[in-house]
Design a protein around this motif. Structure first.
Motif, PDB file in Angstrom:
ATOM      1  N   LYS A 141      17.988 -28.127 -17.545  1.00  0.00           N
ATOM      2  CA  LYS A 141      19.278 -27.579 -17.113  1.00  0.00           C
ATOM      3  C   LYS A 141      19.615 -28.008 -15.688  1.00  0.00           C
ATOM      4  CE  LYS A 141      19.826 -25.453 -20.997  1.00  0.00           C
ATOM      5  NZ  LYS A 141      20.797 -26.029 -21.982  1.00  0.00           N
ATOM      6  N   SER A 170      21.303 -33.816 -21.062  1.00  0.00           N
ATOM      7  CA  SER A 170      21.999 -33.257 -22.225  1.00  0.00           C
ATOM      8  C   SER A 170      21.034 -32.910 -23.346  1.00  0.00           C
ATOM      9  CB  SER A 170      23.054 -34.242 -22.736  1.00  0.00           C
ATOM     10  OG  SER A 170      22.462 -35.485 -23.068  1.00  0.00           O
ATOM     11  N   LYS A 226      30.764 -34.751 -15.450  1.00  0.00           N
ATOM     12  CA  LYS A 226      30.049 -33.683 -16.134  1.00  0.00           C
ATOM     13  C   LYS A 226      29.717 -32.575 -15.137  1.00  0.00           C
ATOM     14  CE  LYS A 226      27.799 -36.887 -19.366  1.00  0.00           C
ATOM     15  NZ  LYS A 226      26.482 -37.403 -19.851  1.00  0.00           N
ATOM     16  N   GLU A 227      30.384 -31.453 -15.271  1.00  0.00           N
ATOM     17  CA  GLU A 227      30.153 -30.336 -14.360  1.00  0.00           C
ATOM     18  C   GLU A 227      29.015 -29.464 -14.872  1.00  0.00           C
ATOM     19  OE1 GLU A 227      33.908 -28.414 -14.185  1.00  0.00           O
ATOM     20  OE2 GLU A 227      34.800 -29.905 -12.842  1.00  0.00           O
ATOM     21  N   ARG A 228      28.241 -28.919 -13.945  1.00  0.00           N
ATOM     22  CA  ARG A 228      27.126 -28.055 -14.323  1.00  0.00           C
ATOM     23  C   ARG A 228      26.740 -27.198 -13.122  1.00  0.00           C
ATOM     24  NH1 ARG A 228      24.090 -32.536 -12.589  1.00  0.00           N
ATOM     25  NH2 ARG A 228      22.169 -31.985 -11.506  1.00  0.00           N
ATOM     26  N   TYR A 229      25.697 -26.401 -13.296  1.00  0.00           N
ATOM     27  CA  TYR A 229      25.149 -25.615 -12.196  1.00  0.00           C
ATOM     28  C   TYR A 229      23.692 -25.978 -11.994  1.00  0.00           C
ATOM     29  CZ  TYR A 229      29.233 -22.591 -11.836  1.00  0.00           C
ATOM     30  OH  TYR A 229      30.504 -22.116 -11.635  1.00  0.00           O
ATOM     31  N   THR A 230      23.253 -25.909 -10.759  1.00  0.00           N
ATOM     32  CA  THR A 230      21.840 -26.026 -10.439  1.00  0.00           C
ATOM     33  C   THR A 230      21.477 -24.815  -9.585  1.00  0.00           C
ATOM     34  OG1 THR A 230      20.114 -27.503  -9.557  1.00  0.00           O
ATOM     35  CG2 THR A 230      22.166 -27.352  -8.308  1.00  0.00           C
ATOM     36  N   GLY A 245      20.498 -31.721 -15.371  1.00  0.00           N
ATOM     37  CA  GLY A 245      21.688 -32.123 -16.097  1.00  0.00           C
ATOM     38  C   GLY A 245      21.415 -33.015 -17.280  1.00  0.00           C
TER      39      GLY A 245
END
Length: 380
Positions: free
Chosen positions: A314, A319, A216-220, A317
């Motif tokens: 956010k 959901s 699961k890719e995301r930004y922090t 991560g």
């Protein structure tokens, strides 16, 4: 009961062997059916379920009545009275209600599976038919966290700058330990050509593996002081001399020997530092993640409480916001700081926190211990 995991058979990786070293077909078929299920559970979840099922099978093997036959036959003749006996055994062993509930989730899935075509309709109906759960409801525990002062105290118990840097990084970004080991040098954002006064920067995260093993890719976000600390580390001799990677694939965090940092190593040096610092509480990488959430929520300058709660969702991560809501169970003193706009006590911002941690815990390269390998002569 022996649980064997094959690396070669993707469709049937788990194999249970009973006390006679014969294949226990029902637990084997059940746990592997979860892998092929449309729900597409994460590999880590399947592994957790497999180990809990093993414990239940061991209980059946040791049972004065069910232990007189093999595990497959014991499962075929399974009754709720024996399942309840297993739950009482777990609770009497000192396991928490939440842990026991985890076992019940697996056993409930097993009893449902026994009624299916795949299992040959061994049971006409599920033992859990019209029943939700039988074990005590887990208490909704408040996540444990560290204050900034405690984080500094913990860091001072570490002997290497890389250890203190990782601790600071985890607290600043809220990453999971598995995500930390996937961070590359090229993922760290540059502060060049940024907006004047910008103190936080977006950072790409290769998240944990979810359903189907998909990352699961995301930004922090990462603060300017932590980026500055990372850039100093990237210029250190240990990091520069680790040339087994090209620039596009070089991990951001290496151990003192120039090898990729492992999750076990991070867990160990944090636990060791907690002992040296004489902490009276258990400290883990995941507790640092909780600490990130509290650092954001108690900081009024970043926005309203709801704004900050969504920000936590956010960054960590999650959901669903429901997962993040556990952080609304805040101790009264902290809650008072969050909701009271009339307090006269100045509150430190997250940037000031990060700057303070950097200033008080940074170790210059010339002050680091000598790196020693067994059987190698060392010169300074």
């Amino acid at each position: 009961m022996i649980l064997h995991k094959s690396q070669d058979d993707a469709k049937c990786p788990y194999l249970y062997l009973d006390k006679n070293e014969s294949v226990a077909e029902l637990p084997t078929d059940f746990i592997n059916s979860l892998i092929l299920s449309p729900q597409n559970r994460a590999q880590g979840t399947i592994k957790l379920y497999a180990n809990k099922l093993k414990d239940f099978c061991v209980f059946l093997e040791m049972h004065p009545i069910y232990g007189q036959t093999n595990v497959d036959q014991a499962i075929r003749s399974l009754k709720m009275i024996v399942i309840d006996e297993f739950y009482r055994y777990l609770l009497s062993s000192g396991l928490s209600a939440s842990t026991v509930r985890g076992y019940e989730v697996v056993i409930k899935l097993l009893t449902d599976w026994l009624t299916t075509d795949l299992a040959g309709h061994i049971h006409a109906k599920s033992l859990y038919e019209n029943v939700s759960y039988r074990t005590p409801s887990p208490l909704r525990r408040m996540p444990k966290y560290l204050t900034t002062d405690e984080l500094i105290q913990l860091s001072l118990g570490m002997r290497w700058e890389i250890q203190r840097l990782v601790t600071h990084f985890l607290y600043d970004t809220g990453l999971r330990i598995e995500e930390l080991t996937r961070v590359l040098k090229c993922d760290i954002p540059s502060t060049d050509n940024c907006i004047e006064g910008q103190e936080h920067f977006a950072m790409f995260v290769r998240g944990v593996k979810g359903k189907g093993g998909v990352v699961k890719e995301r930004y922090t976000i990462i603060s300017r002081p932590v980026i500055a600390r990372l850039n100093r580390y990237f210029k250190s001799r240990t990091y520069l001399h680790a040339d087994k990677w090209n620039e596009s694939s070089k991990p951001a965090f290496l151990n003192v020997y120039g090898d990729k940092l492992s999750t076990k190593a991070v867990q160990k040096f944090i636990a060791d530092a907690a002992k040296r610092s004489e902490f009276n509480k258990k400290v883990s990488p995941h507790r640092l993640r909780h600490s990130t959430a509290y650092s954001i929520l108690k900081n009024r300058s970043d926005g309203s409480f709801l704004d900050n709660l969504i920000l936590v969702q956010k960054l960590l991560g999650h959901s669903q916001l429901k997962t993040t809501e556990i952080y609304t169970h805040i101790p009264a003193p902290v809650l008072q700081q969050i909701v009271s706009s009339s307090t006269k006590k100045p509150m430190i911002t997250r940037i000031q926190e990060s700057e303070s941690i950097f200033e008080k815990t940074y170790i210059k390269e010339r002050d680091l211990p000598i790196v020693k390998r067994i059987g190698v002569k060392h010169d300074r």
